[in-house]
Design an enzyme around this catalytic site. Structure first.
Site, PDB file in Angstrom:
ATOM      1  N   GLY A 108       4.165 -14.959 -25.115  1.00 14.04           N
ATOM      2  CA  GLY A 108       3.159 -16.213 -24.794  1.00 14.04           C
ATOM      3  C   GLY A 108       2.840 -15.558 -23.186  1.00 14.04           C
ATOM      4  N   LYS A 109       1.943 -16.375 -22.872  1.00 18.12           N
ATOM      5  CA  LYS A 109       0.965 -16.095 -21.547  1.00 18.12           C
ATOM      6  C   LYS A 109       0.398 -17.345 -21.398  1.00 18.12           C
ATOM      7  CE  LYS A 109       1.214 -12.389 -18.766  1.00 18.12           C
ATOM      8  NZ  LYS A 109       2.539 -11.712 -18.645  1.00 18.12           N
ATOM      9  N   GLY A 110       0.083 -17.480 -19.987  1.00 22.13           N
ATOM     10  CA  GLY A 110      -0.795 -18.860 -19.289  1.00 22.13           C
ATOM     11  C   GLY A 110      -1.185 -18.372 -18.030  1.00 22.13           C
TER      12      GLY A 110
END
Length: 422
Positions: A108-110
């Site tokens: 994931g990444k944000g």
């Protein structure tokens, strides 16, 4: 950096890297396609009150790319250039990074489109807590575990943890990693990414039968990963750091710089430029093309494109940043016999020690820094051996492709073992 470089799409780079590795695998196109796009992306607008009472709106994202091997895992960055495609790419790289070091996470990444230098600590706290509120339904110890990234650190992770726990009326230190030790963080986490860069460089030079104790080193990007890698290469392996840079420019001394002294200078002045022992000031591109034994790109994506790649003169490149070399540049460097050891191995120390932190949070039992560093070294060395095995077994053109072969095989195995539902 050329204009075309600055406009390169990191998500397309990721997809191309997966395709390059697939040429060395027996994988059906439909199964491959699901490994080239995220499962879901949250896009939200944060309305936050500023110190003067005005209202500001910040766009923010969270991409959950693939969860076949475990909960989504990946950082949150604060930067004005954050985009939907960037977080998609970064979340994909996290999938393959976790797989290549064989830890049980997806990717994931944000990020938030914001320049933190323009805001007070109080404003950043409100922005962070607003984002944490939006993330609350999709994160959790068994769902998605964020972590620090560019322009975020222990402070922001502590705020997210506190917001989540307050809204859920619980204690859940494992909901996020990269926290301060007193808030459930792990010893060794701050240095972990730089340490894995150092370990990868050590193993690479040994594999290539080169002496790293005699190596000259240039580091592009003197933030956490770059500065820690430089200090460890200097103090533990006796390498000579000759050039470092940040967004203000680069400093150079062919006889060597003091990696610790430069970090102290940057902490005091906010920049590496002006360091008194430097004999010359360079641009970032000039640093990237120095004739050194080891080059460490440790800034943002796309630092080296096809236009700059022919000028790269380093013998070995170890990537501390995510995606610092475009696919076209990779081709040029391969043809030029520049050995590139990829980000999905070299900078995997951060996510590996985040995994250790998560394990400690779940067990409520904490490790010594020595145990953390010893376990990290074991994992990086074993992953490097797996990389070399794939490189020699498949005849892949470079170590990046070999790393993706390892990672894709593991993700596909997990998918096949789970089956398809519904």
């Amino acid at each position: 950096m050329s204009d075309s470089d600055s406009e390169a799409n990191p998500f397309e780079s990721l997809r191309e890297q997966v395709d390059d590795a697939a040429a060395f695998l027996d994988v059906a196109p439909d199964r491959l396609e699901r490994l080239k796009r995220p499962e879901r992306v949250l896009e939200t607008n944060l309305s936050v009150e500023m110190d003067d009472g005005s209202l500001a709106v910040f766009k923010a994202f969270r991409s959950q790319f693939n969860g076949d091997r475990g909960p989504y895992k990946g950082g949150i960055r604060y930067h004005p250039n954050v985009s939907r495609d960037e977080v998609k790419a970064l979340s994909g790289w996290m999938v393959y990074k976790c797989a290549v070091v064989d830890i049980p996470y997806g990717g994931g990444k944000g990020g938030i489109v914001i320049d933190p230098r323009d805001h007070s600590a109080e404003e950043l706290e409100r922005v962070t807590r607003s984002f944490a509120t939006e993330l609350r339904p999709i994160i959790g110890e068994n769902r998605d575990i964020p972590a620090p990234d560019v322009n975020t650190g222990q402070r922001e992770m502590n705020w997210i943890k506190d917001t989540y726990e307050a809204l859920e009326n619980t204690t859940a230190p494992g909901v996020i990693t990269g926290k301060a030790p007193d808030s459930g963080g792990s010893a060794g986490r701050v240095e972990a990414t730089g340490r894995s860069v150092m370990l990868t460089a050590r193993e690479a030079f040994d594999y290539l039968d080169k002496g790293i104790g005699d190596a000259s080193v240039a580091v592009q990007g003197y933030g956490n990963a770059g500065s820690v890698a430089a200090k460890l290469l200097e103090s533990e392996l006796d390498a000579t750091v000759v050039a470092v840079s940040d967004s203000s420019g680069a400093v150079y001394n062919p006889d060597g710089l003091d990696a610790h002294g430069i970090k102290a200078h940057k902490d005091e002045t906010g920049t590496v430029t002006g360091y008194p022992d430097a004999t010359e000031r360079l641009t970032n591109d000039e640093l990237l093309t120095l004739g050194v034994d080891l080059l460490i790109p440790a800034a943002l994506e796309n630092a080296i494109d096809a236009e700059l790649a022919p000028e790269v003169s380093a013998d070995v490149v170890v990537e501390a940043a995510n995606g610092p070399i475009t696919p076209d540049a990779d081709d040029v460097l391969t043809e030029s016999d520049v050995e590139v050891f990829p980000d999905i191995l070299a900078n995997a120390g951060g996510v590996t020690v985040s995994y250790f932190e998560w394990v400690q949070n779940r067990q409520r039992f904490y490790w010594t820094e020595k145990r953390v560093n010893d376990e990290l070294e074991r994992i990086i060395v074993e992953a490097f051996e797996g990389l070399v095995d794939a490189y020699e077994r498949t005849g892949a053109p470079n170590f990046r492709t070999a790393a993706y072969v390892v990672a894709i095989e593991r993700v596909l195995d997990a998918y096949d073992q789970a089956g398809t539902w519904p």
